[in-house]
Design a protein around this motif. Structure first.
Motif, PDB file in Angstrom:
ATOM      1  N   ASP A   1      12.531   2.076  -9.638  1.00 56.78           N
ATOM      2  CA  ASP A   1      13.017   1.403  -8.432  1.00 56.78           C
ATOM      3  C   ASP A   1      12.026   1.554  -7.288  1.00 56.78           C
ATOM      4  OD1 ASP A   1      15.420   0.528  -9.588  1.00 56.78           O
ATOM      5  OD2 ASP A   1      16.365   2.469  -9.192  1.00 56.78           O
ATOM      6  N   LEU A   2      11.218   2.602  -7.348  1.00 55.31           N
ATOM      7  CA  LEU A   2      10.204   2.869  -6.329  1.00 55.31           C
ATOM      8  C   LEU A   2       8.891   3.237  -7.015  1.00 55.31           C
ATOM      9  CD1 LEU A   2      12.207   5.212  -3.922  1.00 55.31           C
ATOM     10  CD2 LEU A   2      11.518   2.862  -3.438  1.00 55.31           C
ATOM     11  N   ILE A   3       7.784   2.899  -6.365  1.00 57.32           N
ATOM     12  CA  ILE A   3       6.467   3.288  -6.855  1.00 57.32           C
ATOM     13  C   ILE A   3       5.740   3.978  -5.709  1.00 57.32           C
ATOM     14  CG2 ILE A   3       4.206   2.423  -7.571  1.00 57.32           C
ATOM     15  CD1 ILE A   3       5.546   0.326  -9.168  1.00 57.32           C
ATOM     16  N   LYS A   4       5.094   5.070  -6.018  1.00 54.25           N
ATOM     17  CA  LYS A   4       4.311   5.777  -5.004  1.00 54.25           C
ATOM     18  C   LYS A   4       2.916   5.154  -4.950  1.00 54.25           C
ATOM     19  CE  LYS A   4       6.849  10.013  -5.426  1.00 54.25           C
ATOM     20  NZ  LYS A   4       6.858  11.442  -5.643  1.00 54.25           N
ATOM     21  N   ILE A   5       2.497   4.873  -3.722  1.00 59.07           N
ATOM     22  CA  ILE A   5       1.192   4.261  -3.491  1.00 59.07           C
ATOM     23  C   ILE A   5       0.416   5.121  -2.500  1.00 59.07           C
ATOM     24  CG2 ILE A   5       0.005   2.272  -2.469  1.00 59.07           C
ATOM     25  CD1 ILE A   5       2.109   0.499  -3.612  1.00 59.07           C
ATOM     26  N   ARG A   6      -0.868   5.243  -2.737  1.00 62.97           N
ATOM     27  CA  ARG A   6      -1.737   5.977  -1.821  1.00 62.97           C
ATOM     28  C   ARG A   6      -2.754   4.998  -1.249  1.00 62.97           C
ATOM     29  NH1 ARG A   6      -4.250  11.636  -3.273  1.00 62.97           N
ATOM     30  NH2 ARG A   6      -2.199  12.151  -2.479  1.00 62.97           N
ATOM     31  N   LEU A   7      -2.780   4.915   0.066  1.00 66.06           N
ATOM     32  CA  LEU A   7      -3.826   4.167   0.761  1.00 66.06           C
ATOM     33  C   LEU A   7      -4.915   5.160   1.115  1.00 66.06           C
ATOM     34  CD1 LEU A   7      -1.794   1.921   3.236  1.00 66.06           C
ATOM     35  CD2 LEU A   7      -2.796   1.284   1.041  1.00 66.06           C
ATOM     36  N   LYS A   8      -6.104   4.913   0.615  1.00 65.62           N
ATOM     37  CA  LYS A   8      -7.210   5.827   0.877  1.00 65.62           C
ATOM     38  C   LYS A   8      -8.170   5.142   1.837  1.00 65.62           C
ATOM     39  CE  LYS A   8     -10.272   8.953  -1.489  1.00 65.62           C
ATOM     40  NZ  LYS A   8     -10.747   9.439  -2.782  1.00 65.62           N
ATOM     41  N   PHE A   9      -8.426   5.789   2.952  1.00 66.90           N
ATOM     42  CA  PHE A   9      -9.244   5.212   4.000  1.00 66.90           C
ATOM     43  C   PHE A   9     -10.675   5.742   3.976  1.00 66.90           C
ATOM     44  CE2 PHE A   9      -4.862   5.054   5.443  1.00 66.90           C
ATOM     45  CZ  PHE A   9      -4.737   3.698   5.711  1.00 66.90           C
ATOM     46  N   THR A  10     -10.835   7.014   3.796  1.00 71.18           N
ATOM     47  CA  THR A  10     -12.160   7.634   3.685  1.00 71.18           C
ATOM     48  C   THR A  10     -12.049   8.733   2.646  1.00 71.18           C
ATOM     49  OG1 THR A  10     -11.723   9.295   5.392  1.00 71.18           O
ATOM     50  CG2 THR A  10     -12.705   7.209   6.130  1.00 71.18           C
ATOM     51  N   LYS A  11     -13.088   9.513   2.550  1.00 75.02           N
ATOM     52  CA  LYS A  11     -13.108  10.586   1.555  1.00 75.02           C
ATOM     53  C   LYS A  11     -11.886  11.496   1.663  1.00 75.02           C
ATOM     54  CE  LYS A  11     -16.012  14.358  -0.030  1.00 75.02           C
ATOM     55  NZ  LYS A  11     -17.239  15.113   0.217  1.00 75.02           N
ATOM     56  N   ASP A  12     -11.486  11.849   2.881  1.00 76.61           N
ATOM     57  CA  ASP A  12     -10.392  12.798   3.062  1.00 76.61           C
ATOM     58  C   ASP A  12      -9.148  12.208   3.728  1.00 76.61           C
ATOM     59  OD1 ASP A  12     -11.859  14.901   1.927  1.00 76.61           O
ATOM     60  OD2 ASP A  12     -12.913  15.199   3.838  1.00 76.61           O
ATOM     61  N   ALA A  13      -9.212  10.983   4.144  1.00 79.13           N
ATOM     62  CA  ALA A  13      -8.073  10.387   4.858  1.00 79.13           C
ATOM     63  C   ALA A  13      -7.290   9.454   3.938  1.00 79.13           C
ATOM     64  CB  ALA A  13      -8.566   9.621   6.081  1.00 79.13           C
ATOM     65  N   TYR A  14      -6.012   9.724   3.803  1.00 73.40           N
ATOM     66  CA  TYR A  14      -5.164   8.867   2.984  1.00 73.40           C
ATOM     67  C   TYR A  14      -3.737   8.932   3.502  1.00 73.40           C
ATOM     68  CZ  TYR A  14      -3.929  13.263   0.702  1.00 73.40           C
ATOM     69  OH  TYR A  14      -3.513  14.531   0.446  1.00 73.40           O
ATOM     70  N   TYR A  15      -2.961   7.981   3.035  1.00 75.79           N
ATOM     71  CA  TYR A  15      -1.547   7.926   3.408  1.00 75.79           C
ATOM     72  C   TYR A  15      -0.753   7.585   2.156  1.00 75.79           C
ATOM     73  CZ  TYR A  15       2.807   6.381   5.547  1.00 75.79           C
ATOM     74  OH  TYR A  15       4.124   6.249   5.884  1.00 75.79           O
ATOM     75  N   ASP A  16       0.189   8.440   1.793  1.00 75.22           N
ATOM     76  CA  ASP A  16       1.064   8.203   0.645  1.00 75.22           C
ATOM     77  C   ASP A  16       2.381   7.625   1.128  1.00 75.22           C
ATOM     78  OD1 ASP A  16      -0.815   9.305  -1.054  1.00 75.22           O
ATOM     79  OD2 ASP A  16       0.115  11.283  -1.085  1.00 75.22           O
ATOM     80  N   PHE A  17       2.883   6.640   0.402  1.00 73.30           N
ATOM     81  CA  PHE A  17       4.204   6.113   0.726  1.00 73.30           C
ATOM     82  C   PHE A  17       4.843   5.524  -0.524  1.00 73.30           C
ATOM     83  CE2 PHE A  17       1.305   2.665   1.282  1.00 73.30           C
ATOM     84  CZ  PHE A  17       1.986   1.490   1.027  1.00 73.30           C
ATOM     85  N   GLU A  18       6.136   5.315  -0.450  1.00 76.21           N
ATOM     86  CA  GLU A  18       6.882   4.744  -1.568  1.00 76.21           C
ATOM     87  C   GLU A  18       7.173   3.282  -1.275  1.00 76.21           C
ATOM     88  OE1 GLU A  18      10.309   7.274  -2.088  1.00 76.21           O
ATOM     89  OE2 GLU A  18       9.223   8.476  -3.558  1.00 76.21           O
ATOM     90  N   VAL A  19       7.006   2.458  -2.290  1.00 77.37           N
ATOM     91  CA  VAL A  19       7.218   1.020  -2.172  1.00 77.37           C
ATOM     92  C   VAL A  19       8.357   0.622  -3.107  1.00 77.37           C
ATOM     93  CG1 VAL A  19       6.165  -1.245  -2.537  1.00 77.37           C
ATOM     94  CG2 VAL A  19       4.797   0.641  -1.641  1.00 77.37           C
ATOM     95  N   PRO A  20       9.342  -0.118  -2.604  1.00 75.66           N
ATOM     96  CA  PRO A  20      10.412  -0.590  -3.478  1.00 75.66           C
ATOM     97  C   PRO A  20       9.871  -1.577  -4.508  1.00 75.66           C
ATOM     98  CG  PRO A  20      10.989  -0.883  -1.159  1.00 75.66           C
ATOM     99  CD  PRO A  20       9.543  -0.492  -1.215  1.00 75.66           C
ATOM    100  N   VAL A  21      10.473  -1.570  -5.668  1.00 76.62           N
ATOM    101  CA  VAL A  21      10.114  -2.492  -6.739  1.00 76.62           C
ATOM    102  C   VAL A  21      11.067  -3.690  -6.673  1.00 76.62           C
ATOM    103  CG1 VAL A  21      10.124  -2.783  -9.253  1.00 76.62           C
ATOM    104  CG2 VAL A  21       9.137  -0.726  -8.236  1.00 76.62           C
TER     105      VAL A  21
END
Length: 138
Positions: free
Chosen positions: A22-42
């Motif tokens: 029902d949900l998928i975890k996604i990571r947005l990676k901006f640089t080597k050490d900067a990222y943002y994890d969030f859950e996206v509904p399916v």
């Protein structure tokens, strides 16, 4: 602080099973050490009707509604069942076409997008008809 606003994010599954999350975890990676994890509904496409897609303003996906029959046709156990599904194709084609026309008249999609959706639908149905006809001969 600058805020970036994104449209509603969804992961679309064209075909699903009991194990489809029902949900998928996604990571947005901006640089080597900067990222943002969030859950996206399916968005489980097979679970939604043509009317629901219209209400959700997802009309551009309507031609793909023909794919729902593909799985049913592939799993049909008898020639009679395949013929029954084959007979549903013209009505489904007309229903999707009417929904695309309605969406254009309502201003949900532009005339060019409606025409492209119609062409896509015709192409999908042509391919589906070919496969169904071929399977019916077996």
């Amino acid at each position: 602080m600058l805020t970036l606003t994104f449209p509603q994010v969804r992961v679309i599954y064209w075909e699903t099973s009991r194990r489809t999350p029902d949900l998928i975890k996604i990571r947005l990676k901006f640089t080597k050490d900067a990222y943002y994890d969030f859950e996206v509904p399916v968005f489980k496409f097979p679970d939604h009707s043509i009317v629901e897609l219209e209400e959700l303003h997802m009309v551009i996906l309507l031609p793909l509604h023909a794919l729902k029959l593909r799985k049913q046709i592939a799993s049909a156990r008898t020639p009679e069942r395949r013929r029954e599904l084959f007979r549903k194709l013209p009505a489904l084609h007309a229903e999707i076409g009417d929904a695309i026309d309605w969406a254009q008249q309502a201003g949900d999609i532009m005339p060019g997008d409606a025409a492209e959706a119609g062409r896509l639908m015709d192409r999908l149905f042509t391919e589906l008809y070919k496969r169904v006809t071929k399977n019916m001969r077996r």
